[in-house]
Design a protein around this motif. Structure first.
Motif, PDB file in Angstrom:
ATOM      1  N   LEU A   1       0.853  -1.192   0.000  1.00 33.70           N
ATOM      2  CA  LEU A   1       0.000   0.000   0.000  1.00 33.70           C
ATOM      3  C   LEU A   1       0.884   1.236   0.000  1.00 33.70           C
ATOM      4  O   LEU A   1       1.816   1.333   0.800  1.00 33.70           O
ATOM      5  N   ARG A   2       0.578   2.186  -0.883  1.00 34.69           N
ATOM      6  CA  ARG A   2       1.398   3.403  -0.962  1.00 34.69           C
ATOM      7  C   ARG A   2       0.483   4.606  -1.101  1.00 34.69           C
ATOM      8  O   ARG A   2      -0.424   4.624  -1.925  1.00 34.69           O
ATOM      9  N   ASP A   3       0.741   5.613  -0.295  1.00 34.94           N
ATOM     10  CA  ASP A   3       0.013   6.867  -0.414  1.00 34.94           C
ATOM     11  C   ASP A   3       1.040   7.973  -0.620  1.00 34.94           C
ATOM     12  O   ASP A   3       2.046   8.040   0.099  1.00 34.94           O
ATOM     13  N   TYR A   4       0.783   8.798  -1.614  1.00 34.55           N
ATOM     14  CA  TYR A   4       1.708   9.865  -1.983  1.00 34.55           C
ATOM     15  C   TYR A   4       0.947  11.183  -1.985  1.00 34.55           C
ATOM     16  O   TYR A   4      -0.139  11.283  -2.557  1.00 34.55           O
ATOM     17  N   ASP A   5       1.498  12.188  -1.323  1.00 34.72           N
ATOM     18  CA  ASP A   5       0.898  13.512  -1.289  1.00 34.72           C
ATOM     19  C   ASP A   5       1.717  14.452  -2.176  1.00 34.72           C
ATOM     20  O   ASP A   5       2.805  14.881  -1.777  1.00 34.72           O
ATOM     21  N   PRO A   6       1.222  14.755  -3.376  1.00 36.36           N
ATOM     22  CA  PRO A   6       1.989  15.587  -4.306  1.00 36.36           C
ATOM     23  C   PRO A   6       2.322  16.979  -3.766  1.00 36.36           C
ATOM     24  O   PRO A   6       3.373  17.536  -4.086  1.00 36.36           O
ATOM     25  N   ALA A   7       1.456  17.532  -2.941  1.00 41.59           N
ATOM     26  CA  ALA A   7       1.687  18.888  -2.438  1.00 41.59           C
ATOM     27  C   ALA A   7       2.923  18.966  -1.544  1.00 41.59           C
ATOM     28  O   ALA A   7       3.657  19.951  -1.569  1.00 41.59           O
ATOM     29  N   THR A   8       3.165  17.923  -0.758  1.00 41.94           N
ATOM     30  CA  THR A   8       4.303  17.935   0.171  1.00 41.94           C
ATOM     31  C   THR A   8       5.433  17.017  -0.250  1.00 41.94           C
ATOM     32  O   THR A   8       6.508  17.050   0.351  1.00 41.94           O
ATOM     33  N   GLN A   9       5.186  16.148  -1.239  1.00 44.95           N
ATOM     34  CA  GLN A   9       6.158  15.182  -1.747  1.00 44.95           C
ATOM     35  C   GLN A   9       6.422  14.024  -0.775  1.00 44.95           C
ATOM     36  O   GLN A   9       7.395  13.302  -0.924  1.00 44.95           O
ATOM     37  N   TRP A  10       5.574  13.853   0.224  1.00 47.11           N
ATOM     38  CA  TRP A  10       5.711  12.734   1.156  1.00 47.11           C
ATOM     39  C   TRP A  10       5.033  11.499   0.602  1.00 47.11           C
ATOM     40  O   TRP A  10       3.953  11.582   0.014  1.00 47.11           O
ATOM     41  N   ALA A  11       5.655  10.346   0.835  1.00 47.15           N
ATOM     42  CA  ALA A  11       5.055   9.053   0.487  1.00 47.15           C
ATOM     43  C   ALA A  11       5.225   8.112   1.679  1.00 47.15           C
ATOM     44  O   ALA A  11       6.296   8.052   2.279  1.00 47.15           O
ATOM     45  N   ILE A  12       4.151   7.422   1.999  1.00 43.36           N
ATOM     46  CA  ILE A  12       4.197   6.382   3.029  1.00 43.36           C
ATOM     47  C   ILE A  12       3.853   5.080   2.328  1.00 43.36           C
ATOM     48  O   ILE A  12       2.836   4.977   1.642  1.00 43.36           O
ATOM     49  N   THR A  13       4.720   4.096   2.475  1.00 42.23           N
ATOM     50  CA  THR A  13       4.520   2.801   1.827  1.00 42.23           C
ATOM     51  C   THR A  13       4.530   1.717   2.898  1.00 42.23           C
ATOM     52  O   THR A  13       5.481   1.634   3.684  1.00 42.23           O
ATOM     53  N   ASN A  14       3.472   0.920   2.922  1.00 37.03           N
ATOM     54  CA  ASN A  14       3.381  -0.209   3.843  1.00 37.03           C
ATOM     55  C   ASN A  14       3.425  -1.501   3.048  1.00 37.03           C
ATOM     56  O   ASN A  14       2.655  -1.679   2.107  1.00 37.03           O
ATOM     57  N   VAL A  15       4.321  -2.385   3.456  1.00 38.11           N
ATOM     58  CA  VAL A  15       4.444  -3.702   2.843  1.00 38.11           C
ATOM     59  C   VAL A  15       3.981  -4.713   3.895  1.00 38.11           C
ATOM     60  O   VAL A  15       4.600  -4.824   4.951  1.00 38.11           O
ATOM     61  N   ILE A  16       2.881  -5.393   3.598  1.00 37.44           N
ATOM     62  CA  ILE A  16       2.346  -6.383   4.527  1.00 37.44           C
ATOM     63  C   ILE A  16       2.765  -7.758   4.033  1.00 37.44           C
ATOM     64  O   ILE A  16       2.427  -8.147   2.901  1.00 37.44           O
ATOM     65  N   LEU A  17       3.497  -8.461   4.866  1.00 39.14           N
ATOM     66  CA  LEU A  17       4.004  -9.776   4.503  1.00 39.14           C
ATOM     67  C   LEU A  17       2.970 -10.858   4.820  1.00 39.14           C
ATOM     68  O   LEU A  17       2.152 -10.695   5.733  1.00 39.14           O
ATOM     69  N   ASN A  18       3.023 -11.951   4.070  1.00 39.84           N
ATOM     70  CA  ASN A  18       2.139 -13.091   4.338  1.00 39.84           C
ATOM     71  C   ASN A  18       2.408 -13.642   5.724  1.00 39.84           C
ATOM     72  O   ASN A  18       3.540 -13.564   6.232  1.00 39.84           O
TER      73      ASN A  18
END
Length: 115
Positions: free
Chosen positions: A95-112
């Motif tokens: 899952l990745r969320d990117y905020d273009p206004a601030t250039q921040w990205a949070i990426t969550n990798v959920i493992l099996n």
């Protein structure tokens, strides 16, 4: 397969993330932190603003939004592939969320779940 929370693993994860950024945008992040918590790997990344992105924002904001969406999708695909190949991880969701206004990205990798 869980990933052990070590400084070495965090360095490798950050390097991998930045390599993808460089391959897609021509440069890495300005700030990057990764945490490993049981089955979840989280990336906190501040990206650089691209001059092309600024130009699109002024002339075609809807197109810029669409480009941001597709680039984020490509990023997720490449990150999943690299994590599976280089770390042997079995990923349930990325899952990745990117905020273009601030250039921040949070990426969550959920493992099996381990079998």
């Amino acid at each position: 397969m869980p990933l052990i929370d070590t400084n070495e693993n965090k360095k490798k994860l950050c390097h991998l993330y930045n390599e993808i950024s460089k391959s897609l945008f021509g440069f890495g992040t300005t700030l990057l932190r990764v945490t490993i918590d049981d089955r979840i790997i989280t990336y906190y990344a501040k990206h650089r603003r691209s001059p092309r992105s600024d130009a699109l924002e002024g002339e075609a904001p809807t197109l810029k939004h669409e480009v941001d969406f597709y680039m984020s999708s490509i990023y997720k695909k490449k990150l999943r592939e690299k994590l599976e190949q280089e770390f042997g991880l079995e990923i349930e969701a990325l899952l990745r969320d990117y905020d273009p206004a601030t250039q921040w990205a949070i990426t969550n990798v959920i493992l099996n779940e381990p079998k």
